[in-house]
Write a protein that holds these residues in place. Sequence first.
Motif, short mmCIF file in Angstrom:
data_model
loop_
_atom_site.label_atom_id
_atom_site.label_comp_id
_atom_site.label_asym_id
_atom_site.label_seq_id
_atom_site.Cartn_x
_atom_site.Cartn_y
_atom_site.Cartn_z
N SER A 4 44.87 -34.22 55.70
CA SER A 4 46.12 -34.65 56.85
C SER A 4 45.95 -33.31 57.69
O SER A 4 45.98 -33.42 58.79
CB SER A 4 47.35 -34.86 56.29
N PHE A 5 45.89 -32.06 57.19
CA PHE A 5 45.98 -30.82 58.00
C PHE A 5 44.63 -30.80 58.93
O PHE A 5 44.59 -30.40 60.01
CB PHE A 5 46.28 -29.72 57.50
N GLN A 6 43.60 -31.01 58.09
CA GLN A 6 42.23 -30.93 58.70
C GLN A 6 42.27 -32.06 60.10
O GLN A 6 41.66 -31.63 61.20
CB GLN A 6 41.22 -31.19 57.84
N ASP A 7 42.74 -33.45 59.75
CA ASP A 7 42.76 -34.11 60.83
C ASP A 7 43.60 -33.63 61.89
O ASP A 7 43.38 -33.91 63.21
CB ASP A 7 43.46 -35.57 60.15
N PHE A 8 44.96 -33.11 61.79
CA PHE A 8 45.86 -32.41 62.73
C PHE A 8 45.19 -31.65 63.67
O PHE A 8 45.21 -31.47 64.77
CB PHE A 8 47.03 -31.99 62.01
N ARG A 9 44.08 -30.55 62.65
CA ARG A 9 43.39 -29.74 63.53
C ARG A 9 42.43 -30.34 64.42
O ARG A 9 42.17 -30.26 65.94
CB ARG A 9 42.46 -28.81 62.76
N LEU A 10 41.68 -31.54 64.01
CA LEU A 10 40.81 -32.29 64.80
C LEU A 10 41.31 -32.95 66.11
O LEU A 10 40.99 -32.81 67.15
CB LEU A 10 40.11 -33.06 64.03
N GLN A 11 42.41 -33.53 65.72
CA GLN A 11 43.23 -34.15 67.17
C GLN A 11 43.57 -33.04 68.04
O GLN A 11 43.58 -33.33 69.18
CB GLN A 11 44.67 -34.78 66.35
N THR A 12 44.20 -31.87 67.54
CA THR A 12 44.64 -30.91 68.30
C THR A 12 43.46 -30.67 69.31
O THR A 12 43.43 -30.04 70.53
CB THR A 12 45.36 -29.64 67.62
N GLU A 13 42.23 -30.21 68.70
CA GLU A 13 41.02 -29.76 69.47
C GLU A 13 40.75 -30.88 70.47
O GLU A 13 40.02 -30.47 71.50
CB GLU A 13 39.86 -29.48 68.28
N LYS A 14 40.73 -32.08 70.13
CA LYS A 14 40.36 -33.14 71.11
C LYS A 14 41.18 -32.98 72.03
O LYS A 14 40.67 -33.24 73.42
CB LYS A 14 40.33 -34.51 70.41
N VAL A 15 42.47 -32.76 72.07
CA VAL A 15 43.38 -32.73 73.07
C VAL A 15 42.99 -31.53 74.09
O VAL A 15 42.82 -31.69 75.30
CB VAL A 15 44.66 -32.70 72.73
N LEU A 16 42.75 -30.48 73.44
CA LEU A 16 42.36 -29.26 74.22
C LEU A 16 41.08 -29.60 74.99
O LEU A 16 40.88 -29.18 76.07
CB LEU A 16 41.95 -28.05 73.12
N ASP A 17 40.06 -30.02 74.36
CA ASP A 17 38.71 -30.61 75.13
C ASP A 17 39.19 -31.52 76.29
O ASP A 17 38.55 -31.10 77.42
CB ASP A 17 37.81 -31.32 74.33
N LYS A 18 40.07 -32.31 76.10
CA LYS A 18 40.18 -33.41 77.34
C LYS A 18 41.02 -32.70 78.36
O LYS A 18 40.70 -32.76 79.43
CB LYS A 18 41.33 -34.54 76.74
N LEU A 19 42.00 -31.71 78.07
CA LEU A 19 42.75 -31.19 79.13
C LEU A 19 41.85 -30.19 79.60
O LEU A 19 42.21 -29.83 80.96
CB LEU A 19 44.03 -30.41 78.45
N SER A 20 40.83 -29.49 79.41
CA SER A 20 40.12 -28.62 79.68
C SER A 20 38.77 -29.02 80.70
O SER A 20 37.96 -28.41 81.09
CB SER A 20 39.24 -27.71 78.72
N GLU A 21 38.73 -30.47 80.63
CA GLU A 21 37.48 -30.98 81.21
C GLU A 21 37.16 -30.71 82.81
O GLU A 21 36.18 -30.49 83.07
CB GLU A 21 37.87 -32.60 81.39
N ALA A 22 38.56 -30.53 83.50
CA ALA A 22 38.24 -30.37 84.80
C ALA A 22 38.50 -28.65 85.34
O ALA A 22 38.34 -28.43 86.52
CB ALA A 22 39.45 -30.88 85.68
N LEU A 23 38.48 -27.88 84.08
CA LEU A 23 38.86 -26.57 84.47
C LEU A 23 37.27 -25.78 84.93
O LEU A 23 36.45 -26.13 84.55
CB LEU A 23 39.24 -25.56 83.15
N THR A 24 37.64 -24.72 85.88
CA THR A 24 36.49 -24.14 86.22
C THR A 24 35.99 -23.11 85.30
O THR A 24 36.71 -22.88 84.00
CB THR A 24 36.91 -23.07 87.42
#
Length: 643
Positions: free
Chosen positions: A268-288
């Motif tokens: 469950s914690f490993q899944d929590f980590r993966l979900q957090t990383e996915k959100v970071l990736d998505k929020l960073s898509e448009a960054l320079t």
Amino acid sequence: MASSSGSSSSSKSRRPASSRSNPPPQASSSSRPQPPPPASSSSRPQPPPPASPSSTPPPASPSSTPPPRASSSSKPPPKLPKEEIIVDGIAKTCWVKFSQEATFALYTPFIVCVASGTLEVETLRQCIAQDVHFLKPFDQAFELAETYAVDDDDRRVVNKLRKITKKKLNLHDYFVQEWGSDVVKDTTPNPATSKCIDFLSDTALGKIDGIKPLSRGFTPYEKTKLAAYILGAMTSCIRLNAYIGKEARGIFSEPRYNKWIQNYSSNSFQDFRLQTEKVLDKLSEALTVEELGIVERVYSQGIKHEIDYFLAQPLIQKAIVPLSGEHNLEDRRLMIFSDFDLTCTKVSSSASFAELSVLTARVSEQISTENQIAHMTSSDLKKSWDVISEKYRDGYERCIKKLLSTEKAVKKFNYEGLRKALEKVSDFEKKENLKVIESGLLKGLQLKHIKHAGEVVKLQDGCMNFFQTIKKKNAVDVYVLSYCWSGYFIRAVFTKGEVDDVKVHANDLEFVESVSTGGIMMKVQSPIDKVEAFDKIILESSEKGNDKKKLLSVYIGGDVGDLLCLLKADVGIVLASSSSESLRRVGKRFGVRFVPLFSGVVKKQRERVEVEVEGSSSTWKCLSGIIYIASSWAEIHAFVIGS
């Protein structure tokens, strides 16, 4: 002898460097701009072409120029070229880039004691209390990230992650039930926890060094950018704890600490980590590129704050890490030994000498002057090196294969049997070195060009940093034992790194007026030579010590030639790589056990508690039949020196 050819081999000192490259990444479907990957460079050092006697070698030119800094405007810039896109996302990029820093958290006394089941309960109580102090602002940071997220889906996912964070506070409730008291009520955040809280709070408010504070009416793009920065700081903490939990799980089963380890190692914690990383990736898509650099910076800072957090936990008992800590050297004197070729370097030194000899001949041909190797053209030299290297590699592989086929595998460690078997390897090495001398291939090399070749040789990541740091420790002697044909070459490598007092035991080229004759003064050319040099150093150091302290020796290697030294040292560490496969095959045949370093350290921590009860002085002893496997120089650094 070490191979100088360009093909690969399973033997470490014989394996020439190869310049491996990955296929170009496919373009992401996203239109986001991303930072370029690090510029690739060949693992083979490129010594400069020898110059005329009156000149000095030119400095190595950079392989690439850095990309221009991107603008930090409210609108994302155009998409970067295909080859500069990071397909796997910023979360994975950050972890790959800073995972070696995470190793230092794993080797903190607190984590080692938890994993070994020897941590005093009071220390765990204090840690849980500090966790609670930190988790509350962690929850608040998630709340702000949810507020800043523009996309509805992003907000929903962040909200879900926030709820999971709140559930983590239940771990505190579990321990309150176990202990019958609430230790949080009686504690305040310690300085390290306060710094973690301040770092997270400042990041959430946009107070980040090097960036302009956001005004009140910031744009949706600026909101997304700030949400990405917040997730960058938080993801590093989550990823680090998931890594620690996974590494510590299952080494020992101690009921008092199982709940803490299971909390971070659970699916469950490993899944929590993966979900957090996915959100970071998505929020960073448009960054320079520049803004992604800020994400990387806060990610790295988050890991460093976590390391300080673990180091700040008040330990009551003595810990086995770091090995060079004063508490471990009360009655012992530390000595560090290391192999050189492909342990310290990315390419064998013989390959550097082969290249240098060919380049020397090539430049001589261009300027039409006579020199010491005018009897061979550069083309003939290259062909001769290729032939001698290929014959060496084939002969070495046959030698190891014959050793393994004639020696019966044993379960009980048999040092004397191993030493006797390696005498055959020693005979082979001496014959091959004689062939190099008789060939005259090393004739005509200038001392100043050998020095420069050493100064530009590429080292394993973290290697020089380890030696630079360990030399700052008082009364720690450092030795390099190597088959390298030139101790001068090795000294040039370390002098370039401002580590001047490493004691080198290697061979030396023969010179007349700073030009090599092609001869080699052979001193260390076999496993037997190495271990005899090691034994002599240990004996002399034991006799000259005025403080009556026993020696604590560490040997770092990676080749069959290092096996005897690795076993004679109190702590033998081999770097995990394809080049150490022959070493492990031969070692296992004679009952040698290879143990992951962290697992071994955790077990030694448990043994330390037992030997202290019995009155013994140390758990590290030579000829134990155990060699430890480290993933990198960073792991060795974390174990020996600490953060």
